[in-house]
Design an enzyme around this catalytic site. Structure first.
Site, short mmCIF file in Angstrom:
data_model
loop_
_atom_site.label_atom_id
_atom_site.label_comp_id
_atom_site.label_asym_id
_atom_site.label_seq_id
_atom_site.Cartn_x
_atom_site.Cartn_y
_atom_site.Cartn_z
N LYS A 274 0.75 -1.20 0.06
CA LYS A 274 -0.10 -0.12 0.04
C LYS A 274 0.68 1.28 -0.03
CE LYS A 274 -3.80 -2.01 2.76
NZ LYS A 274 -4.94 -1.65 1.87
N ARG A 348 -10.72 -11.46 1.52
CA ARG A 348 -11.43 -12.46 1.02
C ARG A 348 -10.88 -13.58 1.16
NH1 ARG A 348 -11.60 -9.02 -4.21
NH2 ARG A 348 -11.28 -7.51 -2.62
#
Length: 496
Positions: A274, A348
């Site tokens: 990130k 996920r």
């Protein structure tokens, strides 16, 4: 701060807060105050053009004829449209006002409200919950606070003539407040203090509240085939954990309700790193796991008549030499294979194995997962609503109703087979990202492949688990969002 239910006797010290609804006469306590003030309250209301609208506050210093030092009147709006969340917000707003005025003790008049759907006694209980939630602080790491920087308010008594009903309702609501506090604490903790093992340890401590808690380590998860979850944490020196919490408050033969939470205790993005700006907020990427943990505490604390299971996958997503790479293919517990195209789409992967494990072991009535899953949901809904995705209309409607009742609102977004083509992989059963379009939907669509036909809903809480500002009942960065929603869902639908 201590919050209690008290009699309707007018207090002699501190501040008194009266509630008012739009377009009606003074409520009973306000009438008594007006008489004691020889009509002074009515005159002040008229002079200030106070109408009782939502958010209006009338402030009277050193009121004549009564003993309190400060008198407030707070507007609730029209009685027929008043919801419990409106009472909680009003009380929370007044806690902030009393602290701002450096008042130590306050009393709130919890009068019955004619024309409202909220029963006498429940008004007081919800005002008490609002005061409790507003008094939350996360100051344990502050060492240089001056006395005038700390809250002044130490006690709030909510007055009511229906004490028996109010105390019963408050016993349950205060338990929910405990759950919200725990969820907020977990989200606010720094990542060097809260990591998978220490989070699991906090969960184990909840056995003292009546929960049954199991912790699975990496070796146990390897035996179960949880390659999807384990791949996320393989770049961290912290061992990944799967925590199972159970509350057995229902009948022995009753299937449990199940809540599943994403618990990425810090998310660097892994090899798909990130940007540095704002990365400190990624300590809150376990907001779903925090909400599940807080909900399980709330159910146990109020002795809910339901069997419930909370499963949280706890990992740290770090980019060391052993970290998962884009291009890797992992095998989930379900046997389905996943091509990793972006290691920052890791939540996920955690939920895929946690959901499959939950349905396989517990055969629940339904599963609801909560996760700070996608930035796309913030673009779509901001910080006002969480995203709701579901394969079951009845469950989705129950969740939406619970959201409106609790004040933790959601907006349902679509799903369907057409979105599967966006997560189709050339090399595996599916890939973990779907491209630029419909990011929140493709994430939910991915999760739907791990529910095995059990009624299921996915709540994307990336916009609600923490906040850029503060709200009357949510003064800290971590909101504890989801605890009130899930508790209300259970109490309204699954304890009867």
């Amino acid at each position: 701060m201590n919050v209690t239910i008290s009699s309707s006797t007018l207090p002699k010290t501190g501040a008194l807060v009266l509630i008012s609804v739009e377009g009606t006469k003074l409520l009973p306590t306000a009438q008594a105050v007006d008489e004691a003030m020889d009509g002074g309250l009515s005159k002040a209301i008229k002079a200030a053009e106070f109408k009782g609208k939502v958010g209006q506050v009338l402030d009277i210093a050193a009121p004549q004829g009564i003993s309190v030092n400060r008198l407030f009147v707070v507007g609730l709006g029209a009685a027929k449209s008043l919801k419990p969340a409106g009472l909680e917000t009003a009380a929370g707003r007044m806690v902030g006002r009393l602290n701002g005025a450096r008042i130590k003790q306050g009393s709130i008049a919890g009068d019955a409200i004619e024309g409202s759907e909220i029963a006498d006694g429940d008004v007081a209980a919800h005002l008490a919950l609002g005061a409790q939630l507003a008094s939350y602080r996360f100051d344990g790491y502050r060492t240089k606070q001056k006395p005038d920087q700390k809250p002044s308010l130490t006690k709030v008594g909510v007055m009511t003539r229906a004490q028996a009903r109010a105390k019963k309702a408050w016993a349950d609501l205060s338990a929910v407040g405990q759950g919200v506090y725990l969820a907020r604490d977990l989200v606010n903790e720094p990542p060097n203090v809260l990591y998978p093992e220490s989070f699991a340890k906090k969960c184990k401590a909840l056995t003292s509240k009546g929960l049954k808690v199991e912790v699975l380590g990496e070796k146990q998860m390897e035996k179960l085939g949880m390659g999807s979850l384990l791949g996320v944490g393989q770049g961290s020196v912290r061992e990944s954990q799967l925590v199972v919490m159970r509350w057995d408050g229902g009948t022995a033969k009753s299937k449990p309700v199940a809540f599943v939470g994403k618990g990425v205790t810090f998310d660097t993005g892994g090899i798909s790193l990130k940007p540095g700006a704002g990365m400190e907020d990624m300590k809150g990427d376990m907001g779903g796991a925090a909400a599940v943990t807080g909900t399980m505490l709330a159910l146990a604390a109020r002795k809910a008549k339901v069997n419930a299971v909370g499963v949280i996958g706890l990992v740290e997503n770090m980019p060391d030499a052993g970290a998962q790479r884009p291009g890797d293919i992992v095998t989930s517990m379900s046997g389905q294979t996943i091509e990793i195209q972006n290691t920052d789409a890791e939540g996920r992967l955690v939920l895929a194995d946690a959901l499959w494990y939950t349905q396989d072991r517990f055969k629940p009535r339904f599963m609801i997962d909560l996760a700070t899953l996608t930035g796309a949901i913030l673009v779509a809904l901001g910080e006002e609503h969480a995203g709701l995705f579901s394969d079951n209309d009845k469950l989705a409607d129950q969740i939406l109703d619970a959201g409106k009742a609790s004040g933790e609102t959601l907006w349902r977004l679509p799903m369907g087979p057409a979105y599967d083509k966006l997560i189709k992989s050339k090399f595996a059963d599916m890939r973990n990202i779907g491209g630029r379009f419909a990011g929140s939907i493709t994430a939910a669509q991915f999760l739907g492949h791990y529910t095995n036909g059990v009624p299921w809903a996915h709540l994307d809480i990336a916009g609600t688990a923490w906040q850029s500002g503060s709200k009357p009942t949510s003064p800290s960065w971590g909101t504890g969002w989801g605890v009130r929603l899930l508790d209300r869902l259970v109490s309204d639908n699954f304890e009867k």
